[in-house]
Scaffold this motif. Structure first.
Motif, PDB file in Angstrom:
ATOM      1  N   PHE A 236       0.727  -1.272   0.043  1.00 41.67           N
ATOM      2  CA  PHE A 236      -0.020   0.003   0.047  1.00 41.67           C
ATOM      3  C   PHE A 236       0.919   1.329  -0.161  1.00 41.67           C
ATOM      4  N   CYS A 237       2.173   1.159  -0.452  1.00 39.48           N
ATOM      5  CA  CYS A 237       2.950   2.594  -0.360  1.00 39.48           C
ATOM      6  C   CYS A 237       3.934   2.498  -1.519  1.00 39.48           C
ATOM      7  N   PHE A 238       4.462   1.255  -1.716  1.00 45.77           N
ATOM      8  CA  PHE A 238       5.496   1.185  -2.634  1.00 45.77           C
ATOM      9  C   PHE A 238       5.514   0.180  -3.945  1.00 45.77           C
TER      10      PHE A 238
ATOM     11  N   GLN B 120      -6.343   2.254  -4.654  1.00 43.48           N
ATOM     12  CA  GLN B 120      -6.390   1.653  -3.359  1.00 43.48           C
ATOM     13  C   GLN B 120      -4.910   1.303  -2.940  1.00 43.48           C
ATOM     14  N   ALA B 121      -4.189   1.100  -3.891  1.00 40.16           N
ATOM     15  CA  ALA B 121      -2.737   0.485  -3.308  1.00 40.16           C
ATOM     16  C   ALA B 121      -1.754   1.344  -3.000  1.00 40.16           C
ATOM     17  N   GLY B 122      -2.336   2.844  -3.325  1.00 38.59           N
ATOM     18  CA  GLY B 122      -1.140   3.997  -2.894  1.00 38.59           C
ATOM     19  C   GLY B 122      -1.321   4.914  -3.879  1.00 38.59           C
ATOM     20  N   GLY B 123      -1.875   4.804  -4.859  1.00 37.29           N
ATOM     21  CA  GLY B 123      -1.787   5.868  -5.820  1.00 37.29           C
ATOM     22  C   GLY B 123      -0.629   5.872  -6.413  1.00 37.29           C
ATOM     23  N   PRO B 124      -0.096   7.478  -6.833  1.00 39.38           N
ATOM     24  CA  PRO B 124       0.972   7.462  -7.771  1.00 39.38           C
ATOM     25  C   PRO B 124       2.318   7.104  -7.082  1.00 39.38           C
ATOM     26  N   MET B 125       2.240   6.814  -5.879  1.00 36.87           N
ATOM     27  CA  MET B 125       3.704   6.553  -5.014  1.00 36.87           C
ATOM     28  C   MET B 125       3.987   5.039  -5.203  1.00 36.87           C
TER      29      MET B 125
END
Length: 133
Positions: free
Chosen positions: A64-66, A95-100
């Motif tokens: 969820f961030c990378f 949902q998984a963290g978008g553009p990041m």
């Protein structure tokens, strides 16, 4: 017909098997125990429903961030061509963290034209050990 997209904490094996069968996706649906393990360990499931009936889903593993591995994208053949697959990918990415977050998907040879058609970026720097079973 209106399609409702949602993140769901649980997708049952019967629903998974039904949509995989209706979509033509090649998954080991004859091995219910394996399907149940696949679903139990996925941590991001996005669904598409029409009149509460499941018509598609995206099943992923993510931090969820990378990074996010979108393992399964399946849409009932009767509903293909409505933009559902593309929207499931967009919802998964959000949902998984978008553009990041990098979202990785390994395509079956028969689905390559779909991903090319929606202009999903193609990578040449992937390495993998293929399943032996």
């Amino acid at each position: 017909m209106t399609t409702v997209y949602a993140r769901e904490d649980f997708l049952g094996a019967d629903d998974y098997i039904d949509i995989v069968r209706k979509s033509g996706l090649n998954r080991p649906i004859e091995d219910r125990g394996r399907v149940e393990r696949m679903l139990a360990h996925a941590n991001l499931i996005v669904t598409a429903r029409q009149d509460s009936r499941l018509v598609g889903f995206a099943r992923s593993l993510t931090d969820f961030c990378f990074c996010c591995y979108l393992s399964d994208l399946a849409v009932d053949k009767a509903c293909q061509g409505q933009g559902i697959g593309r929207r499931l990918i967009d919802e998964t990415r959000a949902q998984a963290g978008g553009p990041m977050t990098t979202t990785l998907l390994l395509s079956a040879p028969t689905a390559m034209t779909f991903y090319q058609g929606i202009k999903m970026p193609h990578a040449d720097n992937c390495f993998l050990y293929r399943r032996e079973q």
